[in-house]
Design a protein around this motif. Structure first.
Motif, short mmCIF file in Angstrom:
data_model
loop_
_atom_site.label_atom_id
_atom_site.label_comp_id
_atom_site.label_asym_id
_atom_site.label_seq_id
_atom_site.Cartn_x
_atom_site.Cartn_y
_atom_site.Cartn_z
N ASN A 193 0.82 -1.21 0.00
CA ASN A 193 0.00 0.00 0.00
C ASN A 193 0.86 1.26 0.00
N ASP A 194 2.05 1.17 0.60
CA ASP A 194 2.96 2.31 0.59
C ASP A 194 3.50 2.58 -0.81
N LEU A 195 3.94 1.51 -1.50
CA LEU A 195 4.59 1.75 -2.79
C LEU A 195 3.61 2.17 -3.88
N LEU A 196 2.30 1.98 -3.63
CA LEU A 196 1.29 2.42 -4.59
C LEU A 196 0.90 3.88 -4.40
N ARG A 197 1.38 4.51 -3.34
CA ARG A 197 1.02 5.90 -3.09
C ARG A 197 1.98 6.86 -3.79
N PRO A 198 1.54 8.11 -4.04
CA PRO A 198 2.40 9.07 -4.76
C PRO A 198 3.76 9.26 -4.08
N ARG A 199 3.75 9.37 -2.77
CA ARG A 199 5.01 9.54 -2.05
C ARG A 199 5.43 8.20 -1.48
N PHE A 200 6.63 7.75 -1.78
CA PHE A 200 7.11 6.45 -1.29
C PHE A 200 8.58 6.57 -0.91
N ASP A 201 8.90 6.07 0.27
CA ASP A 201 10.28 6.06 0.76
C ASP A 201 10.56 4.65 1.26
N ALA A 202 11.36 3.89 0.51
CA ALA A 202 11.62 2.50 0.87
C ALA A 202 12.29 2.38 2.23
N ASP A 203 13.16 3.33 2.57
CA ASP A 203 13.82 3.27 3.87
C ASP A 203 12.83 3.50 5.01
N GLU A 204 11.92 4.44 4.80
CA GLU A 204 10.91 4.71 5.84
C GLU A 204 10.02 3.49 6.06
N VAL A 205 9.56 2.89 4.98
CA VAL A 205 8.75 1.68 5.10
C VAL A 205 9.57 0.56 5.74
N GLY A 206 10.81 0.41 5.28
CA GLY A 206 11.67 -0.62 5.85
C GLY A 206 11.93 -0.42 7.33
N ASP A 207 12.02 0.83 7.77
CA ASP A 207 12.24 1.09 9.20
C ASP A 207 11.07 0.57 10.03
N HIS A 208 9.84 0.76 9.53
CA HIS A 208 8.68 0.25 10.27
C HIS A 208 8.69 -1.28 10.30
N LEU A 209 9.01 -1.90 9.18
CA LEU A 209 9.08 -3.35 9.16
C LEU A 209 10.18 -3.85 10.09
N GLU A 210 11.33 -3.20 10.04
CA GLU A 210 12.44 -3.65 10.89
C GLU A 210 12.12 -3.49 12.36
N ALA A 211 11.42 -2.42 12.72
CA ALA A 211 11.04 -2.24 14.12
C ALA A 211 10.15 -3.40 14.60
#
Length: 268
Positions: free
Chosen positions: A85-103
């Protein structure tokens, strides 16, 4: 408890983990996590399973809303799958998404849970209109792999295998797996976890099907835009989500029922 046994499985994620595309909201959703729970129960009788996933959630929401309840259930196995759902949005930051997953990886493994996740296919191989999202998926997958290595998380590498983008594994909306797709995802995670009787059979291609004409393919794309892409984009423009007002379908650890016969191809 024997090594490899699981007693408490908790699934965190979005619509794919909730089971959209495999059943419906009237008769109930099944999905890959339910299917995985059935495979786990066959190997570990007495398994209890909770599914905290809610459709439409981005990784930050999965982290904020589901991690705490998941930790309270004290799973010995958890799956964490989010980010599409993140990568389908206009603004996407792989590191930001990855930080949430890593947490989430860090918190669950620190509590003693075994954690599994998976990588995502190139959506442009499912529908041409999604080709701009290919680099985003690649970046997110690399971030997932890096975080998983740091925390000893099991990764089902679904991104590597061509069969994953076979249209027959996907529901008509092309955003969610269909029954056969969910079955293959469950088999992929079971294989990554090393469950008894699991194998790499889920990677095998489906039998060839007749090629469609260019006009037939173009017509299918237009119908998909009208039926699915348009309504989806409309919700985004209005700031709405398919998950508004929804809660987890299975918030408590419950026994797992006997497996339901598949609607799709059984993976040997």
């Amino acid at each position: 408890m024997r090594e490899g046994d699981h007693r408490r499985y908790v699934a965190l994620g979005d619509s794919q983990t909730e089971g959209m595309g495999d059943g419906d909201d009237v008769n109930g959703l099944r999905g890959w996590a339910d299917r995985l729970a059935e495979l786990l129960a066959a190997a570990s009788p007495g398994l209890r399973y909770a599914n905290l996933a809610v459709r439409g959630r981005v990784a930050a929401q999965v982290h904020a809303e589901q991690l705490g309840p998941a930790l309270a259930l004290r799973p010995d196995l958890a799956t964490v799958v989010a980010g599409v759902n993140d990568l389908l949005r206009p603004r996407f930051d792989a590191d930001e998404v990855g930080d949430h997953l890593e947490a989430m990886f860090a918190a669950l493994t620190a509590q003693g849970a075994r954690v599994a996740t998976l990588t995502f296919p190139d959506l442009g191989r499912i529908t041409p209109l999604a080709r701009p999202f290919g680099p985003r998926a690649a970046a997110l997958n690399q971030r997932i792999r890096t975080a998983a290595r740091r925390h000893g998380v099991v990764v089902a590498e679904t991104a590597h295998h061509p069969v994953v983008t076979d249209a027959r594994l996907w529901s008509p909306d092309r955003l969610h797996a269909g029954p056969l797709g969910h079955e293959r995802i469950a088999a992929a995670v079971a294989h990554a976890l090393g469950l008894p009787d699991s194998s790499d059979a889920w990677t095998r291609p489906l039998p060839p099907e007749p090629a469609r004409s260019r006009w037939s393919a173009a017509g299918a794309e237009l119908r998909w835009v009208a039926a699915f892409l348009g309504p989806w984009a409309g919700r985004r423009l209005r700031g709405r989500s398919s998950g508004d007002g929804r809660t987890a379908k299975r918030p408590h650890l419950l026994p797992v029922a006997a497996p339901v016969p598949s609607q799709g191809e059984r993976t040997p």
